[in-house]
Design an enzyme around this catalytic site. Sequence first.
Site, PDB file in Angstrom:
ATOM      1  N   ASP A   1     -29.450 -31.158  77.531  1.00 51.54           N
ATOM      2  CA  ASP A   1     -28.281 -30.389  77.989  1.00 51.54           C
ATOM      3  C   ASP A   1     -28.108 -30.432  79.505  1.00 51.54           C
ATOM      4  OD1 ASP A   1     -27.845 -29.624  75.322  1.00 51.54           O
ATOM      5  OD2 ASP A   1     -29.218 -27.931  75.544  1.00 51.54           O
TER       6      ASP A   1
ATOM      7  N   HIS B   1     -23.311 -33.478  73.282  1.00 46.64           N
ATOM      8  CA  HIS B   1     -22.964 -34.030  74.591  1.00 46.64           C
ATOM      9  C   HIS B   1     -21.505 -33.676  74.890  1.00 46.64           C
ATOM     10  CE1 HIS B   1     -26.303 -37.345  74.329  1.00 46.64           C
ATOM     11  NE2 HIS B   1     -26.774 -36.118  74.265  1.00 46.64           N
TER      12      HIS B   1
HETATM   13  P1  GDP Z   1     -25.792 -33.011  77.474  1.00 47.88           P
HETATM   14  O1  GDP Z   1     -26.323 -32.630  76.135  1.00 47.88           O
HETATM   15  O2  GDP Z   1     -26.849 -33.489  78.404  1.00 47.88           O
HETATM   16  O3  GDP Z   1     -24.642 -33.974  77.411  1.00 47.88           O
HETATM   17  O4  GDP Z   1     -25.207 -31.664  78.131  1.00 47.88           O
HETATM   18  P2  GDP Z   1     -24.344 -30.514  77.375  1.00 47.88           P
HETATM   19  O5  GDP Z   1     -22.986 -31.032  77.156  1.00 47.88           O
HETATM   20  O6  GDP Z   1     -25.084 -29.971  76.211  1.00 47.88           O
HETATM   21  O7  GDP Z   1     -24.356 -29.350  78.455  1.00 47.88           O
HETATM   22  C1  GDP Z   1     -23.779 -29.490  79.703  1.00 47.88           C
HETATM   23  C2  GDP Z   1     -22.666 -28.441  79.848  1.00 47.88           C
HETATM   24  O8  GDP Z   1     -22.316 -28.285  81.198  1.00 47.88           O
HETATM   25  C3  GDP Z   1     -21.376 -28.841  79.169  1.00 47.88           C
HETATM   26  O9  GDP Z   1     -20.723 -27.691  78.738  1.00 47.88           O
HETATM   27  C4  GDP Z   1     -20.599 -29.528  80.284  1.00 47.88           C
HETATM   28  O10 GDP Z   1     -19.191 -29.483  80.096  1.00 47.88           O
HETATM   29  C5  GDP Z   1     -20.988 -28.704  81.445  1.00 47.88           C
HETATM   30  N1  GDP Z   1     -21.069 -29.404  82.733  1.00 47.88           N
HETATM   31  C6  GDP Z   1     -21.578 -30.635  82.994  1.00 47.88           C
HETATM   32  N2  GDP Z   1     -21.602 -30.850  84.335  1.00 47.88           N
HETATM   33  C7  GDP Z   1     -21.096 -29.728  84.911  1.00 47.88           C
HETATM   34  C8  GDP Z   1     -20.924 -29.313  86.261  1.00 47.88           C
HETATM   35  O11 GDP Z   1     -21.234 -30.008  87.208  1.00 47.88           O
HETATM   36  N3  GDP Z   1     -20.407 -28.063  86.455  1.00 47.88           N
HETATM   37  C9  GDP Z   1     -20.063 -27.234  85.429  1.00 47.88           C
HETATM   38  N4  GDP Z   1     -19.560 -26.047  85.721  1.00 47.88           N
HETATM   39  N5  GDP Z   1     -20.239 -27.596  84.147  1.00 47.88           N
HETATM   40  C10 GDP Z   1     -20.760 -28.813  83.898  1.00 47.88           C
HETATM   41 MG    MG Z   2     -26.373 -31.008  74.866  1.00 46.33          MG
END
Ligand code: GDP
Ligand code: MG
Length: 425
Positions: free
Chosen positions: A13, A41
């Site tokens: 995440d 993701h």
């Molecule tokens: P992943 O599983 O690694 O792809 O990550 P997730 O999607 O589970 O969690 C990351 C969360 O943070 C998601 O809701 C994204 O939209 C959000 N996100 C990612 N980068 C940023 C950022 O730089 N700032 C903010 N505010 N949200 C972000």
């Molecule tokens: Mg995730």
Amino acid sequence: MSNCAIVGINWGDEGKGRMVDLITRDYDIVIRYQGGGNAGHTVVNEKGKFALHLLPSGIFRDGVVNILGNGVALDCESLWTEMEDVRSKGVKISPETLKISERASLLLPWHRELDALEETRLKDQKYGSTKQGIAPFYSDKFRKKTIMAGELFYPEYLKAHLSGILEWENLILKNIYRAPEWDMDKILNWIQEYGGKIRDFICDTGAFLQDAVKENKNILFEAQLGALRDLDYGIYPYTTSSNAIAAYAPVGSGLPGMKLDKIIGVVKAYSTCVGEGPFVCELFGKEADQLREAGREYGAKTGRPRRVGPIDIPATRYGVQSQNADCIALTKLDILSYLDQIPVCVKYQLPDGTRTEAFPFPALLNQCQPVIEYLPGWKRDISGARNWDDLPEAARNYVDYIQSKIGAYIGYISVGPERDAIILK
Ligand code: GDP
Ligand code: MG
């Protein structure tokens, strides 16, 4: 031709989906090489907001071929549901844009059942599984008790193979869990229904990729979860059941001899952890609630509140080493803007009082205490920053400090979920 792996450095995440969606502009092919529908993701772009589970995050870019490699847990039913959902928002998915390895093994409905049964049996010793069937699936793959996607093209072979597997699964269901058994018709119907839906997407992706390499195509590998959840290098047994590290990317993709050119490790500006297991820098109470709310830290797959804490230097350094990351994308820096001072877990204190920057063996983790230092906050909205110089000095100092501590260059700083909310450093 060049290739790159985008991998998680911590507990998952970190924002891998967001980074893959951005970086695919320079790539022809995106491959998921391990894990399954337990991934969440998140991608926010001009087509909307999506939480992808099995589909690679390159699915939104025209001209990009997305591949589910031999290393993934192929749950046809949840993949089909996800494809329908993404298509309903105007994204085109065809056998030209999505290819599934004929060597990917099928996650079957009893894997989900077994996952839930085992978590129930474990009671308060449970692992915190997403109950997508991942652990029973990989266990079965390694003990050779599941079938490969390509077998869908050989119905007689599949049926004969499946009957031996069915016998085995029923022994487990009946004798260990006292659960209802499956019969051949029921499982064949399921395979016909959902296997049939994705049949046209299944091919020899290994051969496709060999040709792509000859044609100098650029290839991006998209990992699920993070180094601390890797089966071999993570906090065992609170890991997933596959290898999430970059080194596995070529193996799980169908290019087993490929050398990686670049590894981008994604690190969140603070820590989050879903599920059970040691989490040394965990915050509790009001401090935790504030950070969880600020970062909207609820699982993209399960909706579960994520455990939260400050950035964890020993764990992150270990993650960087395990991934062999040469560049870091630091995400969600904007979330820390509300803090007067920013906590950083710089070391762990071991039970004997010694302090260490090294990441201890899993058995020791629950006895470690976090050693916290504070850096000045910036108390300003930074979500509009697009250049390094747009960031307040305190934010730049925070990034530089983390970079010096984890021993890898921070090349990207993300300040929002949207595709363009990024600073290239
Ligand atoms: P992943 O599983 O690694 O792809 O990550 P997730 O999607 O589970 O969690 C990351 C969360 O943070 C998601 O809701 C994204 O939209 C959000 N996100 C990612 N980068 C940023 C950022 O730089 N700032 C903010 N505010 N949200 C972000
Ligand atoms: Mg995730």
